[in-house]
Each structure stands twice: as C-alpha cells, then as structure tokens.
Write a protein that holds these residues in place. Structure first.
Motif, PDB file in Angstrom:
ATOM      1  N   UNK A 236      17.395  29.074  43.546  1.00 57.26           N
ATOM      2  CA  UNK A 236      17.278  30.326  42.788  1.00 57.26           C
ATOM      3  C   UNK A 236      17.057  31.509  43.718  1.00 57.26           C
ATOM      4  N   UNK A 237      17.707  32.613  43.386  1.00 56.14           N
ATOM      5  CA  UNK A 237      17.396  33.913  43.967  1.00 56.14           C
ATOM      6  C   UNK A 237      17.626  34.944  42.870  1.00 56.14           C
ATOM      7  N   UNK A 238      16.663  35.822  42.659  1.00 60.82           N
ATOM      8  CA  UNK A 238      16.745  36.753  41.532  1.00 60.82           C
ATOM      9  C   UNK A 238      17.976  37.644  41.598  1.00 60.82           C
ATOM     10  N   UNK A 239      18.488  37.884  42.820  1.00 54.84           N
ATOM     11  CA  UNK A 239      19.637  38.782  42.966  1.00 54.84           C
ATOM     12  C   UNK A 239      20.877  38.221  42.277  1.00 54.84           C
ATOM     13  N   UNK A 240      21.043  36.901  42.291  1.00 53.09           N
ATOM     14  CA  UNK A 240      22.185  36.315  41.567  1.00 53.09           C
ATOM     15  C   UNK A 240      22.146  36.724  40.093  1.00 53.09           C
ATOM     16  N   UNK A 241      20.984  36.553  39.499  1.00 49.77           N
ATOM     17  CA  UNK A 241      20.828  36.802  38.063  1.00 49.77           C
ATOM     18  C   UNK A 241      21.009  38.286  37.747  1.00 49.77           C
ATOM     19  N   UNK A 242      20.695  39.137  38.705  1.00 50.59           N
ATOM     20  CA  UNK A 242      20.840  40.583  38.510  1.00 50.59           C
ATOM     21  C   UNK A 242      22.245  41.098  38.809  1.00 50.59           C
ATOM     22  N   UNK A 243      23.173  40.189  39.164  1.00 48.35           N
ATOM     23  CA  UNK A 243      24.567  40.592  39.348  1.00 48.35           C
ATOM     24  C   UNK A 243      25.128  40.389  40.735  1.00 48.35           C
ATOM     25  N   UNK A 244      24.305  39.974  41.684  1.00 44.62           N
ATOM     26  CA  UNK A 244      24.791  39.799  43.056  1.00 44.62           C
ATOM     27  C   UNK A 244      25.558  38.496  43.251  1.00 44.62           C
ATOM     28  N   UNK A 245      25.876  37.803  42.163  1.00 49.09           N
ATOM     29  CA  UNK A 245      26.711  36.606  42.257  1.00 49.09           C
ATOM     30  C   UNK A 245      28.160  36.950  42.588  1.00 49.09           C
ATOM     31  N   UNK A 246      28.570  38.184  42.322  1.00 51.69           N
ATOM     32  CA  UNK A 246      29.966  38.576  42.545  1.00 51.69           C
ATOM     33  C   UNK A 246      30.352  38.406  44.017  1.00 51.69           C
ATOM     34  N   UNK A 247      31.536  37.871  44.218  1.00 50.13           N
ATOM     35  CA  UNK A 247      32.024  37.645  45.570  1.00 50.13           C
ATOM     36  C   UNK A 247      31.667  36.288  46.129  1.00 50.13           C
ATOM     37  N   UNK A 248      30.686  35.593  45.527  1.00 47.63           N
ATOM     38  CA  UNK A 248      30.328  34.244  45.968  1.00 47.63           C
ATOM     39  C   UNK A 248      31.303  33.245  45.338  1.00 47.63           C
ATOM     40  N   UNK A 249      31.921  32.434  46.160  1.00 46.89           N
ATOM     41  CA  UNK A 249      32.986  31.536  45.697  1.00 46.89           C
ATOM     42  C   UNK A 249      32.570  30.698  44.501  1.00 46.89           C
ATOM     43  N   UNK A 250      31.349  30.150  44.513  1.00 41.59           N
ATOM     44  CA  UNK A 250      30.939  29.242  43.443  1.00 41.59           C
ATOM     45  C   UNK A 250      30.852  29.927  42.082  1.00 41.59           C
ATOM     46  N   UNK A 251      30.731  31.234  42.070  1.00 36.74           N
ATOM     47  CA  UNK A 251      30.509  31.962  40.825  1.00 36.74           C
ATOM     48  C   UNK A 251      31.655  32.891  40.433  1.00 36.74           C
ATOM     49  N   UNK A 252      32.475  33.290  41.376  1.00 32.24           N
ATOM     50  CA  UNK A 252      33.442  34.364  41.170  1.00 32.24           C
ATOM     51  C   UNK A 252      34.859  33.814  41.017  1.00 32.24           C
ATOM     52  N   UNK A 253      35.688  34.595  40.360  1.00 34.39           N
ATOM     53  CA  UNK A 253      37.091  34.208  40.142  1.00 34.39           C
ATOM     54  C   UNK A 253      37.987  34.838  41.185  1.00 34.39           C
ATOM     55  N   UNK A 254      38.490  34.031  42.111  1.00 32.21           N
ATOM     56  CA  UNK A 254      39.533  34.506  43.010  1.00 32.21           C
ATOM     57  C   UNK A 254      39.141  35.629  43.937  1.00 32.21           C
ATOM     58  N   UNK A 255      37.975  35.500  44.607  1.00 27.29           N
ATOM     59  CA  UNK A 255      37.575  36.468  45.634  1.00 27.29           C
ATOM     60  C   UNK A 255      37.493  37.891  45.085  1.00 27.29           C
TER      61      UNK A 255
END
Length: 430
Positions: A236-255
């Motif tokens: 867990x890292x709070x930044x993921x939940x706040x929107x910083x998941x974008x750009x991370x391969x495991x969470x994002x669609x096609x870079x």
C-alpha cells in the motif's frame, strides 16, 4: 316483517353505508407516484447504482442525477470518504437519506431493483466490474479506458452481447456536436478522399517500479485488497489511491495512451466509418520531444497518433485531411477548416465542451429504455480500444508491428501477441 328481521336489515344498511364511505373516500397519492408536476412515475424510472465514483466519475454522476427519469440509490466504493461524498450528493438530489453505501460492489450487484450502474473506478477494474455487472443483469456505463488489455476488451464485448445488456463507453465526444460535424465533413466527401487522420495522445509513460510501502489503513477506511482487485498485489501507498497509479503498468491501460487515445482514435474511426475494423500496421517514430505512432488501414489511409497538437482548439484535438481540404476540432467547441467554402458550412461553436457527458448519458438512458445500442456501444469500444492497445504495444516494443483486425492477433509476432493479455489476480477472473 318481524322486529328481529327489521333490526338486522337496519344493521346491514348501516354497515354497508359505513363501508361505502370508506371505499369512496378520496385516497391521497403523492404527485411523484403519479408522475405529476414534472416528475416521472416510478414505473418509468431507471434505478441507478455507482461503483468507484470520484473526480471524473462524480462529474458524470452529476449529469446523470439531473435526468428526471433516473434515481441513484447506491454507491459502492473502497474508500469511506468517497462513499460519504457520493451518498450526500445523491441524498441531496433525491431529497431523502436513502442512498445505500457498500464497500464491496458485489453486494450492490445482488440488488434486483437496480437497472444500471455507472462504473468509474481506475483502469484495472473497468472490464472486470463491467462483466460482473452484466452477468448480474445490469446495464453498464463504464468510464474509459474500458479494458486494460486487448483480451479484456474482446471478452467485455462478448459478455455484453451474450447477456443482452446495454453498454456505453465513456467516450462522450461521439455525442458532442462539433466532433460530430467534423466527422460528417469527412464522411460526406466534403474534404475529398481522406488520406490522413490525426489523433492526439498523452505523453506515454510505462512504469514498473513500486512506490514505498506504507502501513495499510483499516479496510473500512480504505480497502487496499479490494482497491487492487484484479491487479497484481503490491504494498500500500496512499498516493496510488489518490490517483498516482496512472502510468504504472499494473494499473494503467497502454502506457497512458488510452487516456486520450480512447477518445481521439475513436473519433477518427467514426469519421472514417471504420467502426468494423482498425489499422493493420503500427509504427512508432523517433521524433524529438514527442510521441508519434503512425498507423495504416488496409485501404491505405494513415492514422497518426501524436502528443503535440496543432491549432490549439482545446484538449483531445482531432484532424481529418483529404484531397480537397482538412478540418480540425477539439474540446473548446471550435472548429477550423482549410477553406472559406468549408467555413460557410460550419455551425456556431459548440457551447458544450468535449469533456461534457450531458448528451452521452442521455443517449445511454434512452437506450436502456428502448434496448437499442448507444453511440459508444460495446462493438465501437472494443475496436477502438484494441487499436489503441496495438499502438501502445508497438511503442513499448519500439518497432513496427502488423495486426490482423479479423483474428485480432499480431502477424507472425509471438512477442507482441504475449502482450495482448495480462494476468488477473484471483478471485477476479470472470
């Protein structure tokens, strides 16, 4: 007549009169139950639920709540603060305190009274949640990108078709007038034979690192395991939940290519009347300070995806070029063309920005009632999303790839074909 029989008759008449009074007294029925005073009768209402509503999802929901024949009754979200925010939003609109909240959206999907759901989670959840909703008998409005891989885009399309549900992708520009007019210029030959179309995209990012681990919050505050859902586990890292998941391969669609590309490539497909196909080659170009991917259809028309725009007509610009002229438009509502002749046919700039889902959500609800296909239905979504994923795979590989629109496989390219799907964490395989 005996005294006893006369009394019995009088008692009967009194009883009958009392009963008559009871049954003929006026019954007060609320106007809302009858559809009076501008309200919609309950039998005509669409009962709506929401899954993962925040930021963009909240904006879409605000337009849905404005619809007189829609009642929002339940929100499912892994975050307690978002459950509270959306409940307050719905209760204010409904004039009561009856919007229910759930941490696990599967509980929401078991409700027989809910007709449709708005799904506005992050990319990792869209396809899985949409398929589960369809299997539960719900119609689906899903924010884009609707699928995190080529395989999931195809499976989502097949699930919607098999279950007979109504599906609308959140690519709302198909229901925004300036984009529609630009597409019509291309479709009706006013630009001459089309040779090139342009679709703007974000700067591409493909991260595989993990943010530093932090203590997990109480699941009632943030359910981290549920937030991850089908995605691989990580700390867990709070930044993921706040929107910083974008750009991370495991969470994002096609870079991040699909953030804008799901909109702009889709409009190019529409302009070319190519909703039943997609480009057959995808080639990244080495352009300084830009991301450029050139795609070519079987008929030779070129589709250029690039980050840097052209005339500054707002976000998500598209441009269509033909032998007799060109047209460009964007989210500002303005449209530019190459000649005075074309300019004379332009309507006034759209007062509705390209980011507005106002007409798109109405299109969805109309189709929920008529059981027809909305503008951004599952077929439209699948082909435009798959084309975007193919472009992103070419960019990741750093080389040209060939793609078969029929089999939806890369031609003689095992490395690229392995990238058409992703592992899905149990128990979220549908």
């Amino acid at each position: 007549m005996t005294k006893k029989s006369a009394l019995n008759r009088r008692d009967f008449m009194k009883t009958a009169a009392a009963a008559s009074t009871v049954f003929t007294a006026p019954t007060i029925i609320p106007a809302t139950a009858l559809g009076l005073n501008g309200t919609v009768a309950p039998s005509e209402r669409i009962i709506l639920g929401g899954i993962g509503i925040r930021r963009r999802g909240g904006y879409v929901l605000s337009h849905m709540l404005e619809q007189p024949d829609v009642r929002f009754v339940a929100i499912a979200d892994v975050r307690a603060d978002q459950r509270k925010t959306v409940k307050e939003m719905a209760d204010k609109q409904n004039g009561d305190q009856k919007c229910d909240t759930y941490r696990d959206f599967r509980e929401l999907l078991t409700r027989d009274d809910i007709d449709a759901v708005l799904i506005a989670t992050g990319d990792r959840w869209h396809a899985t949640a949409s398929m589960m909703a369809a299997e539960a008998g719900k119609d689906v409005y899903s924010e884009k990108p609707c699928a995190i891989s080529i395989e999931l885009a195809r499976r989502l399309q097949e699930t919607i078709q098999r279950t007979g549900r109504v599906f609308q992708a959140g690519t709302q520009r198909r229901n925004v007038s300036n984009f529609g007019h630009a597409a019509k210029l291309a479709q009706t030959g006013q630009l001459g034979k089309i040779h090139t179309v342009h679709a703007s995209i974000y700067q591409l990012i493909d991260r595989h690192d993990w943010l530093p681990a932090e203590p997990e919050p109480d699941p009632e505050v943030v359910d981290w395991n549920m937030w991850l859902g089908p995605a691989p586990w990580r700390p867990y890292n709070h930044a993921y939940v706040d929107g910083a998941w974008r750009g991370h391969y495991d969470f994002d669609s096609g870079a991040k290519l699909l953030d804008w590309g799901a909109h702009t490539l889709d409009i190019c497909q529409w302009a070319l009347e190519a909703d039943n196909t997609m480009p057959v080659t995808y080639e990244p170009k080495d352009v300084p300070n830009d991301n450029v991917i050139e795609c070519v259809y079987e008929n030779g028309i070129k589709l250029v995806m690039r980050r840097n725009g052209w005339l500054g007509l707002g976000t998500c610009p598209v441009r269509f070029e033909g032998e007799a002229g060109w047209v460009e438009t964007g989210d500002s509502g303005q449209t530019a063309v190459s000649s005075n002749e074309l300019r004379a046919s332009l309507p006034s700039p759209s007062s509705i920005p390209g980011t507005s889902p106002k007409f798109h959500v109405r299109d969805f609800f109309n189709c929920v009632k008529t059981r027809s296909k909305p503008a951004a239905n599952e077929d439209v979504m699948a082909r435009s999303h798959i084309a975007c994923h193919a472009a992103a795979i070419a960019w990741k590989l750093g080389r040209k790839v060939q793609f078969d629109p029929v089999t939806e496989e890369f031609v003689n390219d095992e490395e690229a074909n392995r990238m058409r799907s992703r592992a899905i964490r149990e128990p979220w395989t549908v």
